[in-house]
Enzyme design. Structure first.
Site, PDB file in Angstrom:
ATOM      1  N   MET A 182      -0.949  -7.659 -12.042  1.00 40.92           N
ATOM      2  CA  MET A 182      -0.642  -7.817 -10.622  1.00 40.92           C
ATOM      3  C   MET A 182      -1.178  -9.123 -10.031  1.00 40.92           C
ATOM      4  O   MET A 182      -0.784  -9.512  -8.935  1.00 40.92           O
ATOM      5  CB  MET A 182      -1.194  -6.624  -9.845  1.00 40.92           C
ATOM      6  CG  MET A 182      -0.518  -5.312 -10.196  1.00 40.92           C
ATOM      7  SD  MET A 182       1.030  -5.073  -9.313  1.00 40.92           S
ATOM      8  CE  MET A 182       0.408  -4.410  -7.759  1.00 40.92           C
ATOM      9  N   HIS A 239       2.252 -10.753  -7.496  1.00 39.70           N
ATOM     10  CA  HIS A 239       2.287  -9.649  -6.534  1.00 39.70           C
ATOM     11  C   HIS A 239       1.105  -9.687  -5.582  1.00 39.70           C
ATOM     12  O   HIS A 239       1.260  -9.573  -4.361  1.00 39.70           O
ATOM     13  CB  HIS A 239       2.330  -8.312  -7.271  1.00 39.70           C
ATOM     14  CG  HIS A 239       2.492  -7.120  -6.382  1.00 39.70           C
ATOM     15  ND1 HIS A 239       1.449  -6.602  -5.643  1.00 39.70           N
ATOM     16  CD2 HIS A 239       3.573  -6.341  -6.105  1.00 39.70           C
ATOM     17  CE1 HIS A 239       1.881  -5.559  -4.952  1.00 39.70           C
ATOM     18  NE2 HIS A 239       3.169  -5.387  -5.211  1.00 39.70           N
ATOM     19  N   ASP A 240      -0.096  -9.826  -6.132  1.00 40.29           N
ATOM     20  CA  ASP A 240      -1.304  -9.828  -5.318  1.00 40.29           C
ATOM     21  C   ASP A 240      -1.816 -11.239  -5.042  1.00 40.29           C
ATOM     22  O   ASP A 240      -2.896 -11.409  -4.459  1.00 40.29           O
ATOM     23  CB  ASP A 240      -2.411  -9.030  -6.009  1.00 40.29           C
ATOM     24  CG  ASP A 240      -2.115  -7.539  -6.048  1.00 40.29           C
ATOM     25  OD1 ASP A 240      -1.112  -7.119  -5.444  1.00 40.29           O
ATOM     26  OD2 ASP A 240      -2.877  -6.804  -6.702  1.00 40.29           O
ATOM     27  N   THR A 241      -1.047 -12.242  -5.454  1.00 36.29           N
ATOM     28  CA  THR A 241      -1.515 -13.622  -5.312  1.00 36.29           C
ATOM     29  C   THR A 241      -0.413 -14.472  -4.669  1.00 36.29           C
ATOM     30  O   THR A 241      -0.147 -14.349  -3.489  1.00 36.29           O
ATOM     31  CB  THR A 241      -1.929 -14.180  -6.690  1.00 36.29           C
ATOM     32  OG1 THR A 241      -0.887 -13.920  -7.657  1.00 36.29           O
ATOM     33  CG2 THR A 241      -3.216 -13.540  -7.161  1.00 36.29           C
TER      34      THR A 241
END
Length: 408
Positions: A210, A215-217
């Site tokens: 992720m 997605h998280d970055t």
């Protein structure tokens, strides 16, 4: 090692190996115990394809087309192959797109929750095994082969790492119920072991974690990961063996615009004269299945894979026709931003029945491929609704299949 695969729905002898729900625990102690005994396999095969002998699919996350192609590292990736500039996701959020890419439909899903699809619903995996073609999933930071849990966080910093929703094979009980299928759904570290041992499968689905997938970055992180992963492989003869690589995204980020995403084809299966070019043909995640079917002369699933465009690079060698979108609803009015009703849709209202595959889609005027016999047998006599045709045009939440509007 070599392995002879068994097609789906004919595995009575494997009843003792049923495993769905066996490996779902995420507590640290449970994971460690399962890791110690989890089975890992690396089956190989050498089935010649018409345009490529190996297909590696890499998915990144949640990025609009313009943002993706504007990233320097993804722009570098695009220059190594063919940019598919008219490639579309099929809905939102992430998980239904992953499900559609191997199953030929997302069955109404509009969430990222823990999902188990009934065992009589087939995927491209069944088509591959029917022809003896090896396959595998490589999942970054998956704790052990065949892990079925919802997620596994980084044990040092608590960040999201592996998530089930980005692992399409494990959500289909036809795969999760068989130990030997779980054994080829592995951590990305095993990719390098298989590369070194020259035991990579012919079809593979690669999911970064992720952080790596953006997605998280950010797209910057995703682009950096992708180039770092691919650049040495493009020069590695153990990987480049008439290999086609698809790099794409699950969906775009902005729900108010059309769900168009960047996709690039590269690898030594791409002819030199096509490197650095653009293909503006209409494609979707269903094209991933159709392209594998055409290349290896597989059977079909009898779902949206049947009418999907085969990537032109491949279609030029298989005789498939790449068609323009020509439905009653113009492509510019299709946004693919919401899901229709269906068995995996957890909203109130709507048809909850599994649609049956269209087992009559043999040949269908487009090609000579036929629906997998095991699928025909499993669904013989079914009274379930059928909404699949050989049409290129597929529905979305604003234009649902007949009988699967939210109010049905």
């Amino acid at each position: 090692m070599r392995s002879i695969f068994l097609p789906i729905l004919t595995f009575a002898a494997h009843v003792a190996a049923q495993a769905e729900n066996t490996y779902t625990a995420t507590a640290t102690d449970d994971v460690e115990k399962a890791r110690a005994t989890a089975k890992t396999l690396s089956p190989t095969s050498h089935v010649q394809g018409k345009a490529f002998n190996r297909l590696a699919i890499i998915w990144l996350e949640n990025t609009d087309y313009d943002m993706a192609i504007g990233d320097p590292n993804l722009a570098w990736v695009a220059k190594q192959g063919i940019t598919l500039s008219n490639y579309h996701a099929v809905t939102h959020p992430s998980q239904p797109n992953y499900m559609a890419s191997i199953g030929g439909d997302y069955l109404g899903m509009q969430h990222d929750e823990f999902t188990q699809v009934d065992k009589n619903v087939s995927t491209v995996i069944d088509l591959l095994e029917d022809k003896g073609i090896s396959w595998g999933h490589y999942q970054e930071d998956m704790p052990y082969s065949g892990f079925e849990g919802m997620a596994y966080v980084n044990q040092k910093n608590g960040k999201n790492d592996y998530v089930r929703k980005h692992n399409p094979a494990v959500s289909y009980n036809a795969n999760a119920g068989i130990i030997d299928r779980l054994a080829v759904i592995k951590n990305l570290t095993t990719f390098y072991k298989d590369l070194e041992a020259e035991t990579l499968p012919q079809w593979m689905f690669i999911t970064p974690n992720m952080t790596s997938d953006g997605h998280d970055t950010s797209v910057t992180v995703a682009g950096t990961w992708t180039r770092t992963f691919l650049e040495p492989l493009l020069k590695d003869k153990r990987f480049m063996q008439n290999t086609l690589v698809l790099v794409t995204f699950d969906e775009n980020e902005t729900y108010t615009i059309q769900n168009r995403i960047l996709a690039v084809l590269l690898g030594d299966a791409v002819p030199a004269n096509l490197v650095g070019t653009t293909d503006n043909s209409y494609y979707s995640h269903y094209s991933e299945i159709a392209t594998a079917e055409a290349n290896w002369d597989l059977h079909t699933l009898g779902r949206f894979d049947v009418g999907a465009n085969v990537f032109k690079l491949v279609a030029d060698k298989t005789g498939d026709t790449v068609r323009p979108w020509s439905g009653d609803v113009p492509l510019k009015d299709m946004y693919f931003n919401s899901s229709y009703a269906g068995p995996l849709n957890d909203d109130k209202g709507g048809n909850k029945r599994y649609p049956a595959p269209n087992v009559a889609l043999d040949g269908c005027g487009l090609h000579s491929r036929t629906v997998l016999p095991a699928i025909k047998k499993a669904w013989k006599g079914s009274k379930a609704p059928v909404y699949y045709t050989s049409s290129l045009e597929t529905p979305d939440g604003q234009h649902p299949p007949k009988g699967y509007a939210p109010s049905d």
